[in-house]
Design a protein around this motif. Structure first.
Motif, PDB file in Angstrom:
ATOM      1  N   VAL A  71       4.146   3.841   7.650  1.00 55.70           N
ATOM      2  CA  VAL A  71       5.496   4.383   7.500  1.00 55.70           C
ATOM      3  C   VAL A  71       5.394   5.730   6.785  1.00 55.70           C
ATOM      4  CG1 VAL A  71       7.825   3.968   6.615  1.00 55.70           C
ATOM      5  CG2 VAL A  71       6.369   2.030   7.239  1.00 55.70           C
ATOM      6  N   GLY A  72       6.205   6.693   7.196  1.00 56.60           N
ATOM      7  CA  GLY A  72       6.338   7.946   6.473  1.00 56.60           C
ATOM      8  C   GLY A  72       5.024   8.618   6.143  1.00 56.60           C
ATOM      9  N   GLY A  73       4.733   8.679   4.849  1.00 60.74           N
ATOM     10  CA  GLY A  73       3.502   9.317   4.399  1.00 60.74           C
ATOM     11  C   GLY A  73       2.249   8.686   4.958  1.00 60.74           C
ATOM     12  N   GLY A  74       2.314   7.400   5.301  1.00 64.79           N
ATOM     13  CA  GLY A  74       1.168   6.746   5.927  1.00 64.79           C
ATOM     14  C   GLY A  74       0.867   7.321   7.296  1.00 64.79           C
ATOM     15  N   ILE A  82      -0.446  -4.134   6.081  1.00 65.37           N
ATOM     16  CA  ILE A  82       0.051  -2.801   6.358  1.00 65.37           C
ATOM     17  C   ILE A  82      -0.944  -1.735   5.888  1.00 65.37           C
ATOM     18  CG2 ILE A  82       1.301  -2.589   4.170  1.00 65.37           C
ATOM     19  CD1 ILE A  82       3.570  -1.242   5.832  1.00 65.37           C
ATOM     20  N   PHE A  83      -1.092  -0.678   6.685  1.00 63.58           N
ATOM     21  CA  PHE A  83      -1.975   0.423   6.279  1.00 63.58           C
ATOM     22  C   PHE A  83      -1.353   1.182   5.118  1.00 63.58           C
ATOM     23  CE2 PHE A  83      -2.828   5.051   6.748  1.00 63.58           C
ATOM     24  CZ  PHE A  83      -4.134   5.046   6.277  1.00 63.58           C
ATOM     25  N   CYS A  84      -0.114   1.623   5.279  1.00 68.10           N
ATOM     26  CA  CYS A  84       0.530   2.375   4.209  1.00 68.10           C
ATOM     27  C   CYS A  84       2.028   2.414   4.455  1.00 68.10           C
ATOM     28  CB  CYS A  84      -0.033   3.793   4.148  1.00 68.10           C
ATOM     29  SG  CYS A  84       0.751   4.838   2.892  1.00 68.10           S
ATOM     30  N   SER A  85       2.805   2.090   3.417  1.00 66.85           N
ATOM     31  CA  SER A  85       4.261   2.083   3.544  1.00 66.85           C
ATOM     32  C   SER A  85       4.895   3.371   3.040  1.00 66.85           C
ATOM     33  CB  SER A  85       4.856   0.881   2.799  1.00 66.85           C
ATOM     34  OG  SER A  85       4.556   0.956   1.417  1.00 66.85           O
ATOM     35  N   GLY A  86       4.072   4.382   2.791  1.00 70.41           N
ATOM     36  CA  GLY A  86       4.615   5.686   2.414  1.00 70.41           C
ATOM     37  C   GLY A  86       4.988   5.782   0.950  1.00 70.41           C
ATOM     38  N   ALA A  87       5.955   6.622   0.664  1.00 72.35           N
ATOM     39  CA  ALA A  87       6.341   6.909  -0.717  1.00 72.35           C
ATOM     40  C   ALA A  87       6.798   5.646  -1.445  1.00 72.35           C
ATOM     41  CB  ALA A  87       7.449   7.953  -0.742  1.00 72.35           C
ATOM     42  N   ASN A 110       0.826  -1.219   0.000  1.00 79.70           N
ATOM     43  CA  ASN A 110       0.000   0.000   0.000  1.00 79.70           C
ATOM     44  C   ASN A 110       0.858   1.265   0.000  1.00 79.70           C
ATOM     45  OD1 ASN A 110      -2.614  -1.048  -0.178  1.00 79.70           O
ATOM     46  ND2 ASN A 110      -2.744  -1.400   2.014  1.00 79.70           N
ATOM     47  N   SER A 111       1.883   1.241  -0.864  1.00 80.26           N
ATOM     48  CA  SER A 111       2.725   2.423  -1.019  1.00 80.26           C
ATOM     49  C   SER A 111       1.978   3.477  -1.828  1.00 80.26           C
ATOM     50  CB  SER A 111       4.046   2.058  -1.699  1.00 80.26           C
ATOM     51  OG  SER A 111       3.819   1.584  -3.021  1.00 80.26           O
ATOM     52  N   LEU A 112       2.582   4.662  -1.907  1.00 84.13           N
ATOM     53  CA  LEU A 112       1.909   5.799  -2.526  1.00 84.13           C
ATOM     54  C   LEU A 112       2.718   6.370  -3.687  1.00 84.13           C
ATOM     55  CD1 LEU A 112       0.774   7.583   0.757  1.00 84.13           C
ATOM     56  CD2 LEU A 112      -0.704   6.311  -0.832  1.00 84.13           C
ATOM     57  N   PRO A 113       2.538   5.828  -4.879  1.00 85.78           N
ATOM     58  CA  PRO A 113       3.119   6.470  -6.067  1.00 85.78           C
ATOM     59  C   PRO A 113       2.337   7.733  -6.410  1.00 85.78           C
ATOM     60  CG  PRO A 113       1.783   4.592  -6.721  1.00 85.78           C
ATOM     61  CD  PRO A 113       1.815   4.597  -5.214  1.00 85.78           C
TER      62      PRO A 113
END
Length: 258
Positions: A113-116, A64-69, A29-32
């Motif tokens: 993580v990070g952005g998450g 995972i909710f979000c792994s950021g960038a 669940n990263s964020l491109p």
């Protein structure tokens, strides 16, 4: 409505005044950039929708909710303009959440993580499950949590934010996040978390929209300059991500995740 993105999606479902915005990417669940753009657009659109009384922000899956960038996207940045544009995507999402007149509930079913962590902090009320650890890994890749920093600092204070930002390799437990104010509630299992989210969303959907809008204005007072601030912060990250240190660190992280 579902917006298919290469290797992922952002979709919006509406029911009884509740809009649920879900994002998904197969890489934890990263964020491109494409997902960031779709999230900002959909949050802004729901903010304009008079039928939407409350927004739930969630990610797909039970991990995972979000792994950021996205590390793939970070590794592909070739110049400062591209870097600034990418990190401005995070600024746009946070500002869309800030400016949406509806209260936003975040569903945190796993690690962030990070952005998450920034998404959780920019929500008006985050409900999480035990095991939803948090980490700001930006310094470990040669940058810093500059864009998400104001949202996190606003929610948990300078001291707790500095702990996250400085020790970039340490996971903080979900209970730490609850005690610091990042999470409003912490549940032992997903079922309990979802029950609480639905209960709160239902209650808010029946509340006075004008009162909720005025409450949100009060809660976010003092952030009116963030349109400018977060874009300036994006420029800092966009410059630093080009360093030799960052390039080597990103490659190491990509190997670990492979």
């Amino acid at each position: 409505m579902i917006e298919q993105i290469k290797e992922g999606h952002v979709k919006v479902e509406r029911e009884h005044g509740i809009a649920t915005i879900e994002f998904y990417h197969p890489q934890r669940n990263s964020l491109p950039g494409a997902i960031l753009e779709a999230l900002a657009k959909d949050i802004h659109s729901e903010g304009l929708n008079k039928d939407t009384k409350v927004i739930i922000l969630k990610s797909a899956g039970d991990g995972i909710f979000c792994s950021g960038a996205s590390f793939d996207e970070l590794a592909s940045i070739k110049n400062e303009e591209e870097g600034t544009r990418f990190f401005t995507g995070f600024a746009n999402v946070i500002n869309a959440m800030r400016k949406a007149p509806q209260l936003i509930i975040a569903r945190i079913q796993g690690k962030s993580v990070g952005g998450g962590v920034g998404l959780a902090a920019a929500a008006d009320y985050a409900i999480a499950v035990e095991g939803a650890e948090v980490k700001l890994s930006e310094l470990a890749v040669g940058i810093g949590p500059f864009v998400v920093g104001p949202a996190i600092e606003r929610k948990i204070g300078v001291s707790a934010f500095s702990q996250l930002a400085i020790d970039a390799n340490l996971w903080r437990p979900a209970d730490w996040a609850r005690r610091k104010g990042l999470f409003a509630e912490l549940h032992t299992d997903v079922a309990g978390m979802d029950d609480s989210i639905q209960r709160l969303a239902n209650n808010l959907s029946l509340s006075n929209p004008e009162a909720m809008q005025e409450l949100k204005k009060t809660l976010w007072k003092g952030t009116e300059h963030w349109d400018t601030l977060l874009k300036e912060r994006a420029g800092i990250s966009g410059r630093l991500i080009l360093s030799e240190y960052s390039k080597k660190a990103i490659e190491k992280f990509k190997v670990k995740l492979a």
